[in-house]
Design a protein around this motif. Structure first.
Motif, PDB file in Angstrom:
ATOM      1  N   TYR A 275       3.131  42.270 -20.137  1.00  0.00           N
ATOM      2  CA  TYR A 275       3.872  41.519 -19.026  1.00  0.00           C
ATOM      3  C   TYR A 275       3.379  41.893 -17.648  1.00  0.00           C
ATOM      4  O   TYR A 275       3.217  41.087 -16.624  1.00  0.00           O
ATOM      5  N   ASN A 276       3.076  43.321 -17.365  1.00  0.00           N
ATOM      6  CA  ASN A 276       2.478  43.801 -16.066  1.00  0.00           C
ATOM      7  C   ASN A 276       1.216  42.960 -15.730  1.00  0.00           C
ATOM      8  O   ASN A 276       1.053  42.635 -14.825  1.00  0.00           O
ATOM      9  N   GLU A 277       0.620  42.636 -16.883  1.00  0.00           N
ATOM     10  CA  GLU A 277      -0.931  42.132 -16.638  1.00  0.00           C
ATOM     11  C   GLU A 277      -0.913  40.661 -16.189  1.00  0.00           C
ATOM     12  O   GLU A 277      -1.527  40.157 -15.531  1.00  0.00           O
ATOM     13  N   LYS A 278       0.186  39.888 -17.076  1.00  0.00           N
ATOM     14  CA  LYS A 278       0.384  38.389 -16.825  1.00  0.00           C
ATOM     15  C   LYS A 278       1.104  38.130 -15.728  1.00  0.00           C
ATOM     16  O   LYS A 278       0.998  37.080 -15.127  1.00  0.00           O
ATOM     17  N   LEU A 279       2.047  38.919 -15.336  1.00  0.00           N
ATOM     18  CA  LEU A 279       2.692  38.604 -14.421  1.00  0.00           C
ATOM     19  C   LEU A 279       2.639  39.319 -12.824  1.00  0.00           C
ATOM     20  O   LEU A 279       3.370  38.989 -11.909  1.00  0.00           O
ATOM     21  N   ARG A 280       1.564  39.846 -12.624  1.00  0.00           N
ATOM     22  CA  ARG A 280       1.245  40.531 -11.577  1.00  0.00           C
ATOM     23  C   ARG A 280       1.109  39.904 -10.306  1.00  0.00           C
ATOM     24  O   ARG A 280       1.163  40.201  -9.244  1.00  0.00           O
ATOM     25  N   ASP A 281       0.517  38.425 -10.394  1.00  0.00           N
ATOM     26  CA  ASP A 281       0.346  37.580  -9.344  1.00  0.00           C
ATOM     27  C   ASP A 281       1.519  36.643  -9.042  1.00  0.00           C
ATOM     28  O   ASP A 281       1.759  35.704  -8.207  1.00  0.00           O
ATOM     29  N   PHE A 282       2.717  36.906  -9.842  1.00  0.00           N
ATOM     30  CA  PHE A 282       3.827  36.000  -9.704  1.00  0.00           C
ATOM     31  C   PHE A 282       4.658  36.597  -8.387  1.00  0.00           C
ATOM     32  O   PHE A 282       4.588  37.702  -8.103  1.00  0.00           O
TER      33      PHE A 282
END
Length: 386
Positions: A275-282
């Motif tokens: 999650y941290n990797e996939k959501l970091r630019d949200f």
């Protein structure tokens, strides 16, 4: 609907429960003491007292520490209501300490400031402080423990979310920095006994008192009785206790679940990392992991950066539900509950907790979650926020 949390029950778990159902004991048999011994081995605590819920464990912990009318408990406003209610069960009062906006746990700076202010103004100081390891992230227990020496309060760790985690390389529940720690085994927790909880401690006196009170205040111990035994059947009620016992079926399930504890915690941490990797630019604030601890990642709480999106908190929450993402919110600040407002709590008392509530959403994270399910959550957030 992808749930925010879910139990993981294997055939081994089912077989363990069925074996007890076929045995001579459904309650007060060998499984509960065995489960307690497994908890002690896991946490490195000297004693464990298994009960029918973490709420019961919190109540017993308060009673064992002598909490009564006229006393005060301080805890976090961001927790389930049981963390505060346990004080009221004992006739004591409860107050709150605001949270750290980064960890969402009870703020040690706010605690120190509140203690200093109370002492300087002759206000009630806490008899017990209950830090809550929200989402499995341990509080700054070292600092809380140091403050307890200065201000003479006892410490109960509400570790309901945190079995299998570590604080400064120590297993959570080992009570290096507390008098008692409490775990929950509700189905959405790290491991489950259906309903159930346990209190751990290194203090033999506290352990004996909790064990006595969970069983109606009844003893068969000759040393505690007021007169010699009448025979092998004899027991005495020496205090007003409760029926907070755990059943043999629950304990057998817990024993089986414990064999998978670290596998579960490891999986949760892998999911959280993804999650941290996939959501970091949200437009989200993601949960932090403090460097001196290992969280169980019981919950994965995002906070919306509302200034960067056009939707409201509720609109995002509802949109996720409409996309079959079973989001939830942990928690509504306790002091904003009508019951506590009626006791004098007011909006604005704990601004960090209230700001957290306005932006927080718990998104799905559970042991059996697949990459495909996690991708569905991420895509839903992308569709709504970006």
């Amino acid at each position: 609907m992808i749930p925010y949390g879910k139990q993981d029950i294997s055939q081994h778990d089912i077989d363990a429960v069925v074996e007890v159902l076929k045995s001579d004991f459904l309650t007060q048999g060998p499984q509960v003491p065995l489960f307690e011994s497994k908890i002690m081995a896991t946490t490195k605590a000297n004693h464990a007292i298994a009960v029918n819920s973490a709420t019961s464990a919190l109540h017993l912990a308060c009673l064992a520490l002598g909490l009564s009318k006229g006393d005060v408990v301080w805890t976090s406003p961001i927790s389930f209501v049981a963390s505060a209610n346990c004080a009221l069960y004992c006739g004591a009062d409860v107050d709150f300490v605001d949270i750290d906006p980064d960890t969402y746990n009870l703020s040690t700076n706010a605690l120190e400031n509140k203690l200093t202010h109370a002492k300087q103004n002759n206000l009630p100081l806490p008899n017990i402080v209950i830090p809550v390891h929200l989402c499995g992230q341990p509080c700054d227990m070292d600092k809380i423990h140091e403050l307890s020496k200065t201000y003479s309060f006892a410490i109960i760790e509400d570790a309901s979310h945190a079995i299998g985690g570590k604080y400064k390389s120590n297993p959570i529940g080992g009570c290096q920095f507390s008098d008692i720690a409490v775990f929950s085994f509700h189905p959405v927790k790290i491991i489950t006994t259906a309903e159930g909880g346990v209190a751990t401690t290194n203090n033999a006196k506290l352990a004996k008192r909790m064990a006595l009170l969970r069983n109606h205040g009844i003893t068969r111990d000759d040393k505690l009785m007021t007169e010699p035994t009448h025979g092998a059947w004899y027991y005495q009620q020496i205090e007003l206790g409760f029926n907070y016992r755990m059943t043999e079926m629950q304990a057998a399930l817990g024993i089986s679940q414990l064999t998978k504890l670290f596998e579960f915690v490891n999986k949760r941490n892998k999911l959280a990392k993804r999650y941290n990797e996939k959501l970091r630019d949200f437009p989200l604030t993601l949960p932090e992991q403090t460097s001196d601890s290992y969280s169980t990642r019981h919950l994965y709480v995002i906070q919306l950066k509302l200034a960067e999106i056009t939707l409201s908190h509720q609109q995002v929450f509802d949109a996720l539900r409409q996309k079959n993402i079973g989001v939830n919110l942990h928690y509504i600040p306790i002091h904003l509950q009508p019951f506590y407002k009626n006791r004098g709590s007011k909006v604005g008392q704990f601004p960090n907790a209230e700001n957290y509530y306005k932006r927080a959403i718990s998104i799905p994270l559970f042991h059996q979650m697949t990459d495909e399910q996690q991708d569905s959550v991420i895509q839903a957030l992308k569709d709504i926020l970006l």
